[in-house]
Design a protein around this motif. Structure first.
Motif, PDB file in Angstrom:
ATOM      1  N   TYR A 321       0.832  -1.202   0.000  1.00 13.84           N
ATOM      2  CA  TYR A 321       0.000   0.000   0.000  1.00 13.84           C
ATOM      3  C   TYR A 321       0.869   1.256   0.000  1.00 13.84           C
ATOM      4  N   ARG A 322       0.475   2.238  -0.814  1.00  9.71           N
ATOM      5  CA  ARG A 322       1.147   3.532  -0.788  1.00  9.71           C
ATOM      6  C   ARG A 322       0.291   4.547  -0.044  1.00  9.71           C
ATOM      7  N   PHE A 323       0.946   5.544   0.499  1.00  9.40           N
ATOM      8  CA  PHE A 323       0.250   6.651   1.141  1.00  9.40           C
ATOM      9  C   PHE A 323       0.312   7.843   0.200  1.00  9.40           C
ATOM     10  N   MET A 324      -0.864   8.414  -0.088  1.00 11.00           N
ATOM     11  CA  MET A 324      -0.960   9.487  -1.081  1.00 11.00           C
ATOM     12  C   MET A 324      -1.547  10.731  -0.444  1.00 11.00           C
ATOM     13  N   ASN A 325      -1.120  11.885  -0.962  1.00  9.97           N
ATOM     14  CA  ASN A 325      -1.533  13.160  -0.375  1.00  9.97           C
ATOM     15  C   ASN A 325      -1.980  14.143  -1.451  1.00  9.97           C
ATOM     16  N   TYR A 326      -2.887  13.719  -2.314  1.00  9.87           N
ATOM     17  CA  TYR A 326      -3.420  14.636  -3.313  1.00  9.87           C
ATOM     18  C   TYR A 326      -4.222  15.724  -2.624  1.00  9.87           C
ATOM     19  N   GLU A 327      -3.869  16.967  -2.949  1.00  4.60           N
ATOM     20  CA  GLU A 327      -4.527  18.136  -2.354  1.00  4.60           C
ATOM     21  C   GLU A 327      -4.461  18.108  -0.826  1.00  4.60           C
ATOM     22  N   GLY A 328      -3.393  17.514  -0.298  1.00  2.00           N
ATOM     23  CA  GLY A 328      -3.176  17.494   1.143  1.00  2.00           C
ATOM     24  C   GLY A 328      -4.072  16.535   1.899  1.00  2.00           C
ATOM     25  N   PHE A 329      -4.792  15.667   1.184  1.00  2.00           N
ATOM     26  CA  PHE A 329      -5.690  14.711   1.836  1.00  2.00           C
ATOM     27  C   PHE A 329      -5.025  13.340   1.822  1.00  2.00           C
ATOM     28  N   ARG A 330      -4.756  12.792   2.999  1.00  2.00           N
ATOM     29  CA  ARG A 330      -3.969  11.566   3.112  1.00  2.00           C
ATOM     30  C   ARG A 330      -4.858  10.325   2.974  1.00  2.00           C
ATOM     31  N   THR A 331      -4.510   9.479   2.034  1.00  2.00           N
ATOM     32  CA  THR A 331      -5.187   8.206   1.841  1.00  2.00           C
ATOM     33  C   THR A 331      -4.128   7.135   1.645  1.00  2.00           C
ATOM     34  N   MET A 332      -4.577   5.880   1.646  1.00  2.00           N
ATOM     35  CA  MET A 332      -3.683   4.794   1.250  1.00  2.00           C
ATOM     36  C   MET A 332      -4.321   4.050   0.082  1.00  2.00           C
ATOM     37  N   GLY A 333      -3.495   3.327  -0.645  1.00  2.00           N
ATOM     38  CA  GLY A 333      -3.975   2.597  -1.812  1.00  2.00           C
ATOM     39  C   GLY A 333      -2.920   2.601  -2.887  1.00  2.00           C
ATOM     40  N   HIS A 334      -3.326   2.928  -4.127  1.00  2.00           N
ATOM     41  CA  HIS A 334      -2.369   2.969  -5.237  1.00  2.00           C
ATOM     42  C   HIS A 334      -3.090   3.507  -6.462  1.00  2.00           C
ATOM     43  N   THR A 335      -2.307   3.973  -7.415  1.00  2.00           N
ATOM     44  CA  THR A 335      -2.821   4.276  -8.740  1.00  2.00           C
ATOM     45  C   THR A 335      -2.093   3.390  -9.738  1.00  2.00           C
ATOM     46  N   GLY A 336      -2.636   3.284 -10.944  1.00  2.00           N
ATOM     47  CA  GLY A 336      -2.012   2.425 -11.945  1.00  2.00           C
ATOM     48  C   GLY A 336      -2.200   2.962 -13.349  1.00  2.00           C
ATOM     49  N   GLU A 337      -1.125   2.960 -14.131  1.00  2.00           N
ATOM     50  CA  GLU A 337      -1.181   3.442 -15.507  1.00  2.00           C
ATOM     51  C   GLU A 337      -0.427   2.474 -16.412  1.00  2.00           C
ATOM     52  N   ASN A 338      -1.112   1.904 -17.386  1.00  2.00           N
ATOM     53  CA  ASN A 338      -0.496   1.192 -18.486  1.00  2.00           C
ATOM     54  C   ASN A 338      -1.079   1.742 -19.775  1.00  2.00           C
TER      55      ASN A 338
END
Length: 387
Positions: A321-338
C-alpha cells in the motif's frame, strides 16, 4: 459522442445491473434505489461522464465504499466503442501498478507460511537469478524493503508487450532485456536509506515466490489468494474467459490499441473487475476474518497498512500500500497506468471509506482525479459527522 448519449448509456447500464443482479429483498431494493438517487451518486455519475467525454476515455467503472462496505457500483460509457458494449460490474480492466497492492498479499502469505521472514536477505533464497554484485550491501535487500520501495533497487516501471507476442522470462526481464529501457534490476542506493519507487523490486519478489513455492506466480495467486477471497474475475493472465469479458484499451486520442501483457505480473499485470477490486478494498478496510478465509491474518493486513521508514517527499509506503496526499488529503492505496488503461484505489481508514475508479483509456487519470476530488469532499463531511 454528446453528453445526452452518454446519459442514455448510463441509464441502460443501471437497468442492466438491476436485471442481471440476483433477486433482492424489498429492503435491499429500496436501499439500492436510495443510493442511486442520492446527490453523491449523481454527482459522481455526472463528473465521470463529463471527464471521460472530454478526455477520450470510452468507459469508466466506479465503486464507492461507505462504512467498510460497497455502497454502490456504477458503469459509465463503453467497454468497446465498435460493438457499443457497455461497461458493467463484470467488465475486465487492467489495473497497472495497483497490481502491486494485490501481489503484496501473496508475498505476505509467504511470510505467514514461514517460507521467508520479512527481514531476511532475499538473495540467498534465489537460484534462477541473483542480484549482481554491488558496492552497496546486497544482504540488506529484504522483502519488507522491497514491498515498501526502500530496498534501493532500480527499474521504476514496465511497458509490457502487445498481446499475442512472446514474453520474456523473469530472468530475462531482471537482466534488463525489456523494450522500455533495457535497465537491469540492481542496487542503485544503499538499502534502507531512501524511498525510491521500484517495479523491479516486485519482479524480484515474484521470482522469490516462484522459487519458494515451486509454482508459477499467477497460478499461486489464483489458488491461494483469489479463489479463497471470492475474486473470481481476477487473474494475472489473460485467459480466454478474461479476454471475452475485457474492455478494449484506447490511447490518448481515443484510438483502440492492443492489450498489454507482462512478464512482470506482480508489478503491473493484473486484470480484474470493479466488483472484485471493490471487495478487495472492503477487506483492506475491515480485515474481517469472516471473509479473509485464512488468506491472511487481520494483524498482517494491519501491518501492511503501516508506513515503513524511510519516506521522502517523493513517496511513502507500507507493504504494498502507498500513502498518497493529493490536495493534502492523506489516503492509502495505489494508482495504476499502463498504455490504454488507468486506475485508482483510494482508502480512508478512519472513516472506512473507499473509492475505486477503472478506465479503459490512457487519459484515465484525467477522469479519476475529478471523481477523487468529489469523493474527498464527501469523506470530509463524514469525518465532520463522526467528530
Amino acid at each position: 459522442m454528446g453528453i445526452n448519449k452518454f446519459l442514455l448509456v448510463t441509464v441502460y447500464i443501471t437497468v442492466l445491473f438491476s436485471c442481471s443482479a440476483p433477486r433482492q429483498s424489498v429492503g435491499r431494493q429500496k436501499e439500492d434505489y436510495a443510493q442511486k438517487t442520492s446527490p453523491f451518486y449523481q454527482e459522481i455519475q455526472k463528473t465521470g461522464l463529463e471527464a471521460s467525454q472530454k478526455n477520450n476515455v470510452p468507459g469508466v467503472a466506479v465503486a464507492f465504499i461507505e462504512n467498510g462496505k460497497i455502497a454502490w457500483i456504477q458503469g459509465l460509457g463503453y467497454a468497446d466503442l465498435e460493438s457499443k458494449m457497455p461497461v458493467t460490474a463484470k467488465t475486465i480492466f487492467n489495473i497497472g501498478s495497483i497490481s502491486k497492492v494485490v501481489s503484496a498479499w501473496g508475498f505476505m502469505q509467504l511470510v505467514e507460511k514461514g517460507y521467508i521472514q520479512l527481514d531476511d536477505p532475499v538473495n540467498p533464497s534465489l537460484t534462477r537469478w541473483k542480484l549482481p554484485s554491488s558496492s552497496y550491501d546486497i544482504s540488506k535487500v529484504t522483502l519488507r524493503r522491497i514491498l515498501s520501495h526502500t530496498a534501493g533497487l532500480s527499474v521504476h516501471g514496465y511497458r509490457g508487450s502487445e498481446q499475442g507476442t512472446p514474453l520474456l522470462t523473469l530472468e530475462e526481464s531482471l537482466d534488463g532485456k525489456t523494450k522500455r529501457n533495457r535497465e537491469s534490476v540492481r542496487l542503485i542506493s544503499e538499502p534502507g536509506t531512501k524511498w525510491e519507487y521500484s517495479g523491479g523490486g516486485y519482479t524480484l519478489a515474484q521470482l522469490l515466490l516462484e522459487e519458494k513455492t515451486k509454482e508459477k506466480f499467477a497460478d499461486y495467486m489464483t489458488k491461494n489468494i483469489f479463489n479463497p477471497l471470492g475474486l473470481n474475475h481476477t487473474n494475472y493472465q489473460w485467459t480466454d474467459e478474461m479476454k471475452a469479458a475485457s474492455a478494449s484499451a484506447y490511447d490518448t486520442l481515443g484510438k483502440p490499441i492492443k492489450n498489454r501483457i507482462f512478464t512482470e505480473q506482480a508489478a503491473a499485470g493484473l486484470q480484474t473487475t470493479i466488483s472484485d477490486l471493490a471487495h478487495f478494498a472492503e477487506l483492506s478496510l475491515t480485515a474481517d476474518p469472516k471473509f479473509l478465509n485464512q488468506v491472511l491474518k487481520p494483524e498482517t493486513i494491519q501491518l501492511m497498512e503501516q508506513p515503513v521508514l524511510p519516506s521522502s517527499d517523493e513517496g511513502e509506503s507500507g507493504l504494498g500500500y502507498r500513502f498518497m496526499n493529493y490536495e493534502g488529503f492523506r489516503t492509502m492505496g495505489h494508482t495504476g497506468e499502463n498504455a490504454g488503461w488507468s486506475a485508482a484505489l483510494f482508502l480512508h481508514s478512519s472513516t472506512k471509506s473507499g473509492l475505486i475508479v477503472l478506465c479503459n483509456g490512457s487519459n484515465g487519470d484525467r477522469v479519476w482525479y475529478p471523481v477523487y476530488q468529489a469523493w474527498i469532499k464527501k469523506v470530509k463531511t463524514i469525518q465532520g459527522n463522526i467528530k
